[in-house]
Design an enzyme around this catalytic site. Sequence first.
Site, PDB file in Angstrom:
ATOM      1  N   LYS A 763      16.154 -47.287  -9.276  1.00  0.00           N
ATOM      2  CA  LYS A 763      17.070 -48.443  -8.006  1.00  0.00           C
ATOM      3  C   LYS A 763      16.196 -49.445  -7.849  1.00  0.00           C
ATOM      4  O   LYS A 763      15.296 -50.319  -8.460  1.00  0.00           O
ATOM      5  CB  LYS A 763      16.233 -46.963  -6.641  1.00  0.00           C
ATOM      6  CG  LYS A 763      16.812 -45.579  -6.934  1.00  0.00           C
ATOM      7  CD  LYS A 763      16.613 -44.945  -5.355  1.00  0.00           C
ATOM      8  CE  LYS A 763      16.880 -43.646  -4.844  1.00  0.00           C
ATOM      9  NZ  LYS A 763      16.808 -42.901  -4.159  1.00  0.00           N
ATOM     10  N   ARG A 796      12.800 -37.449 -10.149  1.00  0.00           N
ATOM     11  CA  ARG A 796      14.094 -36.906 -10.260  1.00  0.00           C
ATOM     12  C   ARG A 796      14.493 -37.913 -10.729  1.00  0.00           C
ATOM     13  O   ARG A 796      14.600 -39.561 -10.304  1.00  0.00           O
ATOM     14  CB  ARG A 796      15.083 -36.983  -8.768  1.00  0.00           C
ATOM     15  CG  ARG A 796      16.668 -36.505  -9.189  1.00  0.00           C
ATOM     16  CD  ARG A 796      17.723 -36.691  -7.313  1.00  0.00           C
ATOM     17  NE  ARG A 796      18.585 -36.448  -7.743  1.00  0.00           N
ATOM     18  CZ  ARG A 796      20.133 -37.761  -7.590  1.00  0.00           C
ATOM     19  NH1 ARG A 796      19.419 -38.628  -7.845  1.00  0.00           N
ATOM     20  NH2 ARG A 796      21.102 -37.177  -8.104  1.00  0.00           N
TER      21      ARG A 796
END
Length: 819
Positions: A763, A796
């Site tokens: 991210k 995740r």
Amino acid sequence: MDYPEASNFLFGLRRFGARPGTESTADLLAELGDPHDAIDFVQVAGSNGKGSTARMTERVLREAGLSVGLFTSPHLEDLRERIRVDGRKIPERAVVAFVEDVEEYVVERGASGASPTFFEATTAMALWQFARADVDVAVLEVGIGGKLDATSVVEPVASAVTTVSLEHTSLLGETTEEIARDKAHVAPADRPLVTAAEGDALATLRAETDGLLTVGLDGDQPNRPDVLATYHGRRNHTEAAIELAGDDWSVETRLPVLGAHQAENAGVAAVLARQVLADRDRTLPPEDLARGLRQSHWPGRFEVVEHEPLVVLDGAHNAGACERLASVLREFEYDDLHLVAGIMHDKPHREMAAALPAPDRVWTCRPDLDRAEDPAVLGRAFETAGAEAVSVGGSVQAAVEEALDTAERDDVVLVTGSLFTVAEARARWTRLQTPREVEDLAQARAALADVGVTDAGVWRMRGDAVHRVVETRLQRRQAAAIKQELLTLGGDCAIAGTDHDGELVRVLLLGTLSEFRGLADALADQPYGLPRVGEELRRQLGIDVPEPEPTYPWQEGTAVMGICNVTPDSFHDGGEYDRVEDAVDRAESMVEAGAEIVDVGGESTRPGAEPVPVETEIDRVVPVIERIADLEATISVDTRKAAVAAAALEAGADLVNDVSGLEDPAMRFVAAEHDAPLVVMHSIETPVDPDADVTYDDVVRDVIETLGERVLLAEQAGLDREQILVDPGLGFGKTAAESFALLERLPELRALGCPIMVGHSHKSMFARAGYDHGERGPPTIAATALAADRGADVVRVHDVPENVAAVRTVDAASATREE
């Protein structure tokens, strides 16, 4: 000034009694520069249903794409609940800024005997905040009446009077006609007033206004109303099916509240929303109306919080509302009814007792505020109404616990009489006990200051806070009792410096594990619902709590969830696995590398991503899930759509990963019907809007609070907390700094009593550490190790082998600590 000081200042204005008229509010707004002049307003008045109608109107308008403010009263737990922008409460820092702006003016007015009241000040604060947030429209729930209410300082573009019955007769008049005449003053200048009123009240409204749009139940009125509301009854414990029909439009949907009266409220809300959009040369799509109404959750209005026995919280506060409550309860089959009632002293106790459903046993109680009626007086009212078994009690919490202990599986426990009573009872199901990590004096000072402890208190207690610390919210009398017990045991307790009649206060409990065990033991025989608080402390701190038998992979250590994006446009691996064969190979290789969960997604949520039609998303994910359903792994579907989740579960998926946080109102029911675990993520915008202006007072606390309400909705649909995974939503409506704060303080999410999932892979937050796009594999692995060490149950990730290695390394280090 800090938030406790600011809120104390506002609540201090309660010493000034209700004052009819708009002049004081108008003067206060003029002092602020008349911020409301540039906003469109909707005003909702009425004797009953105005709060629900305001909430429905707001949610439908948001679904139609508008930015919407909402002002309601009273609040359940926190002053800030009264003022919301796009569903989010006014930040604490905004409350502080408002009070700093108006304090000198209010004090000066008070010195001359003309201070604004609490309601006038909070009304002005709402309009001020809506202007600062630049909302498209704001929905205002009228306080009392209409003509002389503080909210009537605005010129509405649309207005409603829901119903009219006898209320506040000393201010509004002795008859329904007089009261209707007062409420009619909310009518907009150039649009019809919307109403579900009947009989003489309807005739009065018709005579007092230039135009009227009526809403009524099918078969309930001699003349067909302009909008017909049909109530088809409940479809589960929390939803009812309804149909609305106007001259040229209709919709079928479900409501998250029960009762034919709520169908009428929905009809009023639908007309108001249509009027607002028409003013903008827009129509209201039926799908937006249906979805908005189904998302109109409104706590404390026939809210089912448990199923066996059925536990209902309803803030019915007058005879008419009690009659409606009795009607809704008749939709359920049950054995005995156990009624917990706390009513304000200025309400018609006998009429309310007579209107409520006949109970098998009644507990009368007194909410912790001055307006509450003596339980003995209430007991006599229920005896007069025919109740045979009446227990005259003290606190709401104690009465609720006694009722729950008495009730059998097929019984009903109903808590009602006032929203204040409901608020105290509801805390049993919503109270969070947040573990705080305090490792040195600096962190101790910060933790104490964070809950509003005075400088002197911070100095005195800072040393005591360097061990186990739990933050919670309690009633002041609960906090006082706990502080006394904890001090006796050698611990300490910091109580925020707020002093609000009936409102929960923030509390920091400081002690060793042994001291907390002693506290839990001591609370077992205390009043005020304190035994329940002690039980919650045991669970939170793992004191004498048996380990559950493992059912899911995350119950045996941190589980790695491998990402399998069957999409052409995902931010990291878009287009790599959009062929079925490639996706299947990807899933098999991840499981071989140690992934215990495979997450299959068919829609990107990256910034700027275009929504994918349901059929397209199903065509992407279902063939893959069918092929990998037999793998030795839990199969997850990553979707925001209930229809996609249902198709995936039927194809063999085991888990639903909803990155929108239940924005599809059917999602929680789909998961519950399939008994499938559900990931609920904190998300402000999905797909991510990089330009979204989101303000947090404390991102961790705000995320926990929001997720708490989402978890409660999932529970109410039939899921257990061990099946509800919470994801703090790193990067979704958060800056990089805020995302790292959530990662650092991950253990605080344990307050929710749910497994924790962290989705951080590749991210943009890692730009804060100096890594550009394409370079974020190594920092992802480092963050996985941090998350696992800080208690994440699931991580995740895209790169499974490397992240499995990180988790296993953390596990090895943890095992060494325990040896």
